[in-house]
Design a protein around this motif. Structure first.
Motif, PDB file in Angstrom:
ATOM      1  N   SER A 154      -8.817  65.421 -16.184  1.00 50.07           N
ATOM      2  CA  SER A 154      -9.909  64.764 -16.902  1.00 50.07           C
ATOM      3  C   SER A 154     -10.724  65.722 -17.744  1.00 50.07           C
ATOM      4  O   SER A 154     -11.483  65.275 -18.616  1.00 50.07           O
ATOM      5  N   CYS A 155     -10.599  67.022 -17.484  1.00 48.87           N
ATOM      6  CA  CYS A 155     -11.482  67.995 -18.123  1.00 48.87           C
ATOM      7  C   CYS A 155     -10.675  69.185 -18.633  1.00 48.87           C
ATOM      8  O   CYS A 155     -10.580  70.222 -17.969  1.00 48.87           O
ATOM      9  N   PRO A 160     -16.397  72.186 -22.275  1.00 49.16           N
ATOM     10  CA  PRO A 160     -16.330  72.251 -23.742  1.00 49.16           C
ATOM     11  C   PRO A 160     -17.570  72.929 -24.328  1.00 49.16           C
ATOM     12  O   PRO A 160     -18.693  72.688 -23.882  1.00 49.16           O
ATOM     13  N   LEU A 168      -6.157  70.743 -25.529  1.00 49.93           N
ATOM     14  CA  LEU A 168      -7.241  69.771 -25.412  1.00 49.93           C
ATOM     15  C   LEU A 168      -6.637  68.449 -24.971  1.00 49.93           C
ATOM     16  O   LEU A 168      -5.655  67.985 -25.552  1.00 49.93           O
ATOM     17  N   ILE A 169      -7.194  67.873 -23.909  1.00 53.31           N
ATOM     18  CA  ILE A 169      -6.787  66.533 -23.488  1.00 53.31           C
ATOM     19  C   ILE A 169      -7.997  65.620 -23.714  1.00 53.31           C
ATOM     20  O   ILE A 169      -8.974  65.669 -22.966  1.00 53.31           O
ATOM     21  N   ASP A 170      -7.917  64.833 -24.759  1.00 55.66           N
ATOM     22  CA  ASP A 170      -9.046  63.998 -25.147  1.00 55.66           C
ATOM     23  C   ASP A 170      -8.893  62.590 -24.567  1.00 55.66           C
ATOM     24  O   ASP A 170      -7.903  62.297 -23.882  1.00 55.66           O
ATOM     25  N   PRO A 171      -9.855  61.708 -24.793  1.00 61.44           N
ATOM     26  CA  PRO A 171      -9.754  60.356 -24.221  1.00 61.44           C
ATOM     27  C   PRO A 171      -8.480  59.614 -24.590  1.00 61.44           C
ATOM     28  O   PRO A 171      -7.912  58.888 -23.760  1.00 61.44           O
ATOM     29  N   ASP A 172      -7.982  59.800 -25.816  1.00 62.30           N
ATOM     30  CA  ASP A 172      -6.740  59.135 -26.207  1.00 62.30           C
ATOM     31  C   ASP A 172      -5.550  59.683 -25.412  1.00 62.30           C
ATOM     32  O   ASP A 172      -4.646  58.927 -25.030  1.00 62.30           O
ATOM     33  N   ASP A 173      -5.543  61.003 -25.165  1.00 56.80           N
ATOM     34  CA  ASP A 173      -4.480  61.595 -24.350  1.00 56.80           C
ATOM     35  C   ASP A 173      -4.531  61.063 -22.920  1.00 56.80           C
ATOM     36  O   ASP A 173      -3.499  60.761 -22.317  1.00 56.80           O
ATOM     37  N   ALA A 201     -17.774  61.111 -24.341  1.00 54.00           N
ATOM     38  CA  ALA A 201     -16.343  61.358 -24.140  1.00 54.00           C
ATOM     39  C   ALA A 201     -15.975  61.275 -22.666  1.00 54.00           C
ATOM     40  O   ALA A 201     -14.911  60.762 -22.304  1.00 54.00           O
ATOM     41  N   GLU A 204     -15.849  57.692 -21.698  1.00 55.81           N
ATOM     42  CA  GLU A 204     -14.699  57.040 -22.310  1.00 55.81           C
ATOM     43  C   GLU A 204     -13.451  57.253 -21.461  1.00 55.81           C
ATOM     44  O   GLU A 204     -12.633  56.345 -21.298  1.00 55.81           O
ATOM     45  N   LYS A 205     -13.308  58.462 -20.900  1.00 48.68           N
ATOM     46  CA  LYS A 205     -12.171  58.733 -20.017  1.00 48.68           C
ATOM     47  C   LYS A 205     -12.276  57.909 -18.729  1.00 48.68           C
ATOM     48  O   LYS A 205     -11.273  57.375 -18.234  1.00 48.68           O
TER      49      LYS A 205
END
Length: 611
Positions: A154-155, A160, A168-173, A201, A204-205
């Motif tokens: 998740s982080c 950041p 980078l693992i963002d909400p879309d990932d 963010a 969102e996750k």
């Protein structure tokens, strides 16, 4: 995740339900009967003596009085008189990468100790190689006898703005990975300040996780047990492994949180946190035990979850309650209790044979109804590569881009200098104090001497530096650290949570250069140097894991521990303690590649102590 798991080659219960019922009612013969064991019934918290387990297609179909069911012509019988039969142990929060071997090596080490399933958070490899690296680890684990479930990180990065990772693992990932078949939850939400403060963010996750019908696991590293903890849990996060005091564990249990008590190689929280249940009358249905981070020599010499259970039991916890925590409780938390966590009809026959309950003396281990280990040794054929073939098999699983990840130029001595304010002979500088077997650090103000414009080392004060190694801007953060006891030399590691940049700690700049250079030459790893290299553990896979068998990695780690002692450090698992120096989501003071970070105020501070 599908509703029911496969019992190895036998498939799921949906594939075999008719056969299982037929065997249970006596219309078909069983594959296996385990005779006369003392069944640890985790449903009712009792020991059932003289019990037979009847097994077909890798699952238990009956639990009966001894000799009630006759064997068929093709039925195998195993005698377990005098032994306890417990469900396979489940580790609900673990990082395979911390064992310094890949999934194959981890499986070889832990299954003979009774661990038959693990809920892995691969955020170490995720910070280096992103979702592609996580996919490599999961693909390797897919066909092993250790049941691996993934909690998607998740982080990445963990903090950041305060550090730079390789990915980078963002909400879309996260949203994409939550659809993978082997993903069962969101990994530990380390950005607890972001949860509490309403970071967009972060939430969102969390929202994506809940939309996928999955759980969010937690990492609430604050010592607070009031409003901030409530805000963290109110966001839907349902578990946490960061309790280090009795009061913290009790506060989580009382709020309905699944409370993971941790006992790794360096983080030894159970003797204190288990008091939350041994000194109270609270119910233990939400109690779990985890290893989190365990080094290879700990596994080979002392065990895995069996070791954690021994610690809990020796500190006053009832043995059956302890076993419930790593079986039924674990399976219920993650929603896999239809298959795992108990020895009752319909469950997969993952069984631990114990010679003694209180000492958790593991004798044999069965997975999917097949005996795989006896007396700590593998007995199953063709389930793992031979140790002589191990390295080749691992290299095949990890392409060159996952094995060549150190993108940094070797530093020089001047790079490690920390300048002092102009025209002073001494400074009062912030110094990180590490504490043995604890994840936390504390900040101390110490007087350090100045020599020709740079701050000098002093007794038991070493210099720490973190160098960005992922091909980014090549930045370096520096500061001072005490508590290791070094009187000479330097150590370096690319295991540096969680961004896994190049971490160097030493007593002089030249030694730090030697340590850094050798670690870069190895394509990642751990090194201890004086005038020459004293010991090293190459970790070429993402700079985190070895392609060597667990036994060989364990021996190299023992030699590294000896080298640390030669340099003056006698802490237990010292390089695990060192590896957390850059983790900017833990209190109180940390060093990242961007600088020295006060993690209570979340701001950079000057390592020279200037305002």
């Amino acid at each position: 995740m599908t509703q029911y798991l496969e019992a190895g080659s036998h498939g799921s219960i949906g594939d075999t339900s008719s056969k299982l019922s037929a065997v249970a009612r006596g219309a078909a013969e069983p594959d296996l009967i385990i005779r006369g064991g003392r069944l640890v019934n985790v449903h009712t918290a009792e020991i059932m003596p003289d019990t037979d387990l009847v097994i077909a297609n890798g699952r238990i179909v009956r639990m009966t009085d001894a000799d009630e069911v006759p064997a068929g012509d093709r039925t195998t019988e195993i005698h377990a008189e005098g032994q306890y039969l417990a469900p396979g142990f489940l580790d609900t929060h673990v990082h395979y990468e911390s064992s310094m071997v890949t999934a194959t090596g981890f499986c070889r080490g832990v299954v003979p100790t009774g661990t038959t399933g693990a809920f892995m958070d691969p955020h170490e490899i995720g910070n280096v190689l992103g979702l592609e690296g996580i996919r490599l680890l999961l693909d390797e684990a897919a066909n092993l006898p250790l049941k691996t479930f993934c909690t998607i990180p998740s982080c990445v990065p963990a903090a950041p703005g305060f550090e730079d990772a390789g990915a980078l693992i963002d909400p879309d990932d996260v949203r994409e990975a939550l659809e993978w078949d082997d993903v069962i939850a969101l990994g530990e939400m380390m950005n607890y300040p972001g949860v509490v403060a309403g970071d967009e963010a972060v939430h969102e996750k969390l929202s994506a996780t809940y939309d996928a019908g999955l759980k969010a696991t937690g990492h609430f590293a604050s010592r607070e047990t009031g409003a901030s903890l409530d805000a963290f849990i109110a966001a839907g996060i349902s578990s946490c492994h960061e309790s280090i005091r009795r009061e913290e564990a009790l506060a989580r249990l009382r709020r309905g949180m699944w409370t993971m008590l941790r006992q790794g190689s360096a983080w030894k929280d159970v003797p204190e946190t288990v008091k939350a249940v041994t000194e109270t009358d609270v119910d233990t249905r939400h109690l779990l035990f985890v290893t989190d981070d365990t080094h290879p020599d700990t596994i080979t010499e002392r065990g895995h979850l069996d070791r954690v259970l021994r610690v809990a039991i020796s500190n006053g916890l009832d043995p059956v309650t302890a076993i419930q925590a790593v079986t039924l409780n674990a399976a219920e938390y993650y929603g896999v209790a239809g298959d795992l966590g108990a020895l009752s009809p319909g469950k997969i026959a993952d069984i631990v044979f114990l010679d003694d309950l209180a000492s958790v003396a593991v004798s044999r281990v069965m997975v999917d109804g097949e005996m795989v280990a006896e007396d700590g040794e593998w007995v199953a054929d063709d389930v793992l590569p031979d140790e002589n073939e191990h390295t080749a098999a691992v290299k095949e699983a990890y392409p060159e881009w996952a094995r060549k990840t150190i993108e940094i130029e070797p530093p020089g001595p001047a790079d490690f200098e920390i300048p002092a304010p102009t025209d002073v002979e001494e400074v009062t500088a912030p110094v990180i104090r590490v504490h043995e077997n604890q994840v936390t650090t504390s900040e101390e103000s110490m007087t350090l001497q100045v020599d020709r414009g740079t701050i000098s080392y002093s007794e038991d004060v070493s210099k720490g530096a973190v160098l960005e190694r992922h091909g980014g801007d090549g930045s370096m953060g520096k500061g001072f650290v005490t508590g290791f006891g070094f009187d000479r030399g330097a150590v370096a590691s690319t295991v540096a949570h969680d961004s896994h940049n190049l971490l160097v700690v030493g007593t002089d700049d030249e030694a730090m250069v030697r340590a850094a250079e050798r670690t870069i030459d190895l394509d990642g790893g751990m090194v201890a140097v004086d005038d020459e290299v004293l010991a090293e553990v190459p970790l070429p896979i993402a700079g985190l894991m070895s392609d060597l068998p667990l036994s060989e990695v364990s021996e190299r780690v023992r030699r590294l521990e000896d080298a640390w002692r030669e340099l003056g450090c006698d802490l237990e698992s010292p390089f695990m303690t060192m590896s957390l120096l850059p983790l900017a989501v833990l209190p109180d003071l940390r060093i990242t590649n961007r600088g020295l970070v006060d993690t209570t105020q979340f701001e950079f501070i000057d390592p020279a102590g200037a305002d």
